[in-house]
Write a protein that holds these residues in place. Structure first.
Motif, PDB file in Angstrom:
ATOM      1  N   PHE A  95       0.529  -1.006   0.282  1.00  0.00           N
ATOM      2  CA  PHE A  95      -0.400   0.016   0.070  1.00  0.00           C
ATOM      3  C   PHE A  95       0.835   1.135   0.065  1.00  0.00           C
ATOM      4  O   PHE A  95       1.771   0.797   0.583  1.00  0.00           O
ATOM      5  CB  PHE A  95      -1.099   0.490   1.501  1.00  0.00           C
ATOM      6  N   ARG A  96      -0.040   2.278  -0.820  1.00  0.00           N
ATOM      7  CA  ARG A  96       1.097   3.255  -1.395  1.00  0.00           C
ATOM      8  C   ARG A  96       0.603   4.473  -0.602  1.00  0.00           C
ATOM      9  O   ARG A  96      -1.421   4.907  -1.133  1.00  0.00           O
ATOM     10  CB  ARG A  96       1.567   3.766  -2.043  1.00  0.00           C
ATOM     11  N   PHE A  97       0.990   6.296   0.470  1.00  0.00           N
ATOM     12  CA  PHE A  97       0.167   6.788   0.469  1.00  0.00           C
ATOM     13  C   PHE A  97       1.226   8.092  -0.162  1.00  0.00           C
ATOM     14  O   PHE A  97       1.679   7.631   0.447  1.00  0.00           O
ATOM     15  CB  PHE A  97      -0.025   6.777   1.935  1.00  0.00           C
ATOM     16  N   GLU A  98       0.758   8.427  -0.932  1.00  0.00           N
ATOM     17  CA  GLU A  98       0.528   9.828  -1.683  1.00  0.00           C
ATOM     18  C   GLU A  98       0.833  11.076  -1.686  1.00  0.00           C
ATOM     19  O   GLU A  98      -0.533  11.575  -1.593  1.00  0.00           O
ATOM     20  CB  GLU A  98       0.774   9.569  -3.179  1.00  0.00           C
ATOM     21  N   CYS A 121     -11.176  17.159   2.078  1.00  0.00           N
ATOM     22  CA  CYS A 121     -11.509  15.680   2.650  1.00  0.00           C
ATOM     23  C   CYS A 121     -10.168  15.417   3.439  1.00  0.00           C
ATOM     24  O   CYS A 121     -10.854  15.089   5.092  1.00  0.00           O
ATOM     25  CB  CYS A 121     -12.185  14.506   1.749  1.00  0.00           C
ATOM     26  N   ALA A 122      -8.880  15.856   3.665  1.00  0.00           N
ATOM     27  CA  ALA A 122      -8.083  15.023   3.998  1.00  0.00           C
ATOM     28  C   ALA A 122      -8.189  15.614   5.719  1.00  0.00           C
ATOM     29  O   ALA A 122      -7.816  15.587   6.220  1.00  0.00           O
ATOM     30  CB  ALA A 122      -7.099  15.030   3.252  1.00  0.00           C
ATOM     31  N   ARG A 153      -3.342   4.483   7.035  1.00  0.00           N
ATOM     32  CA  ARG A 153      -3.977   3.781   5.497  1.00  0.00           C
ATOM     33  C   ARG A 153      -5.463   3.817   6.165  1.00  0.00           C
ATOM     34  O   ARG A 153      -6.394   4.017   5.140  1.00  0.00           O
ATOM     35  CB  ARG A 153      -3.095   1.889   5.853  1.00  0.00           C
ATOM     36  N   GLU A 154      -5.890   3.072   7.348  1.00  0.00           N
ATOM     37  CA  GLU A 154      -7.486   2.553   7.430  1.00  0.00           C
ATOM     38  C   GLU A 154      -8.088   4.183   7.075  1.00  0.00           C
ATOM     39  O   GLU A 154      -9.667   3.931   5.981  1.00  0.00           O
ATOM     40  CB  GLU A 154      -7.676   1.793   8.883  1.00  0.00           C
ATOM     41  N   ARG A 155      -7.701   5.298   7.772  1.00  0.00           N
ATOM     42  CA  ARG A 155      -8.389   6.033   7.698  1.00  0.00           C
ATOM     43  C   ARG A 155      -8.716   6.670   6.247  1.00  0.00           C
ATOM     44  O   ARG A 155      -9.616   7.195   6.128  1.00  0.00           O
ATOM     45  CB  ARG A 155      -7.793   7.144   8.464  1.00  0.00           C
ATOM     46  N   VAL A 156      -7.739   6.779   5.885  1.00  0.00           N
ATOM     47  CA  VAL A 156      -7.336   7.242   4.065  1.00  0.00           C
ATOM     48  C   VAL A 156      -8.157   6.659   3.061  1.00  0.00           C
ATOM     49  O   VAL A 156      -8.485   7.316   2.349  1.00  0.00           O
ATOM     50  CB  VAL A 156      -6.282   7.816   3.799  1.00  0.00           C
ATOM     51  N   TRP A 157      -7.888   5.546   3.526  1.00  0.00           N
ATOM     52  CA  TRP A 157      -8.380   4.130   2.141  1.00  0.00           C
ATOM     53  C   TRP A 157     -10.086   5.310   2.815  1.00  0.00           C
ATOM     54  O   TRP A 157     -10.638   4.613   1.874  1.00  0.00           O
ATOM     55  CB  TRP A 157      -8.184   2.999   2.773  1.00  0.00           C
ATOM     56  N   ASP A 158     -10.514   4.911   3.832  1.00  0.00           N
ATOM     57  CA  ASP A 158     -11.829   4.483   3.976  1.00  0.00           C
ATOM     58  C   ASP A 158     -12.637   6.015   3.622  1.00  0.00           C
ATOM     59  O   ASP A 158     -13.751   6.529   2.883  1.00  0.00           O
ATOM     60  CB  ASP A 158     -12.844   4.399   5.103  1.00  0.00           C
ATOM     61  N   PRO A 174      -4.523  15.228  11.333  1.00  0.00           N
ATOM     62  CA  PRO A 174      -3.264  15.158  11.306  1.00  0.00           C
ATOM     63  C   PRO A 174      -3.136  13.789  10.205  1.00  0.00           C
ATOM     64  O   PRO A 174      -3.168  12.826  10.461  1.00  0.00           O
ATOM     65  CB  PRO A 174      -2.447  15.015  12.090  1.00  0.00           C
ATOM     66  N   LEU A 175      -1.815  14.157   9.567  1.00  0.00           N
ATOM     67  CA  LEU A 175      -1.954  12.793   8.554  1.00  0.00           C
ATOM     68  C   LEU A 175      -0.685  13.525   8.188  1.00  0.00           C
ATOM     69  O   LEU A 175      -0.124  13.877   7.700  1.00  0.00           O
ATOM     70  CB  LEU A 175      -2.460  13.321   7.013  1.00  0.00           C
ATOM     71  N   PRO A 176       0.428  12.671   7.636  1.00  0.00           N
ATOM     72  CA  PRO A 176       2.080  12.443   7.319  1.00  0.00           C
ATOM     73  C   PRO A 176       1.887  13.083   6.342  1.00  0.00           C
ATOM     74  O   PRO A 176       1.373  13.712   5.228  1.00  0.00           O
ATOM     75  CB  PRO A 176       2.632  11.438   7.468  1.00  0.00           C
ATOM     76  N   GLY A 177       3.194  14.560   6.018  1.00  0.00           N
ATOM     77  CA  GLY A 177       3.811  15.126   5.319  1.00  0.00           C
ATOM     78  C   GLY A 177       4.229  14.446   3.715  1.00  0.00           C
ATOM     79  O   GLY A 177       4.751  14.639   3.026  1.00  0.00           O
TER      80      GLY A 177
END
Length: 174
Positions: free
Chosen positions: A22-25, A108-109, A158-163, A114-117
């Motif tokens: 899984f990648r978060f971009e 939405c983000a 991952r769960e937060r952003v995926w959902d 807080p999400l990583p930068g």
């Protein structure tokens, strides 16, 4: 700081996982030298030469044929950058190879807390790799994170952003 992965070590991380990648971009622009020609072609209104992308797409096809899962969430800035427009134009190739791609709007983000930068990959829910980029030279190295409590933080993100993200095919650029 975790172990730095680059070169062959990084290539092994991208290829040697067993089940899931899984990648978060979250960058608005990437400065990867190998993408520049295709990016300029796209911005000029020409069909971009995606030769640089073929090895990745071939790896994804082989991996998905072997039962592995590739997924990513791409955070889209507001306003959207030219680079992200290019990335979204190329995304159907990723999906055709077997990646499950979702898009997360900046609006939405912002509601997710807080999400990583920094971008990161998660492999098999036990290895997180935080990506480090140079503003002029692109990807430099990934920092490996294996401590279970630290990996758990990436799993939660991952769960937060995926959902919250929408499947790529449902995303509408404004």
């Amino acid at each position: 700081m975790g172990v730095r992965l680059s070169g062959e070590q990084w290539a092994r991380a991208l290829h040697d996982f067993e089940r899931t990648a899984f990648r978060f971009e979250c960058q608005g622009t990437y400065h990867e030298p190998y993408e520049q020609q295709a990016l300029h072609q796209y911005l000029a209104g020409d069909e971009p030469d995606l030769t640089y992308l073929r090895p990745w797409l071939d790896d994804v096809r082989r991996g998905t044929d072997a039962g592995r899962r590739y997924s990513r969430v791409r955070l889209v800035t507001d306003p959207i950058t030219d680079y992200l427009r290019f990335e979204l134009a190329v995304t159907p190739h990723n999906e055709a190879a077997g990646e499950d791609v979702r898009v997360l709007s900046a609006t939405c983000a912002a509601q997710l807390g807080p999400l990583p930068g920094d971008d990161f990959w998660l492999f098999d829910d036990r290895l997180a790799t935080v990506m480090h980029f140079d503003e002029n030279e692109g990807f430099q190295y990934a920092e490996a994170v294996t401590a279970p409590d630290q990996v758990a933080r990436f799993l939660e993100i991952r769960e937060r952003v995926w959902d919250a993200a929408v499947p790529f095919r449902e995303f509408v650029m404004t």
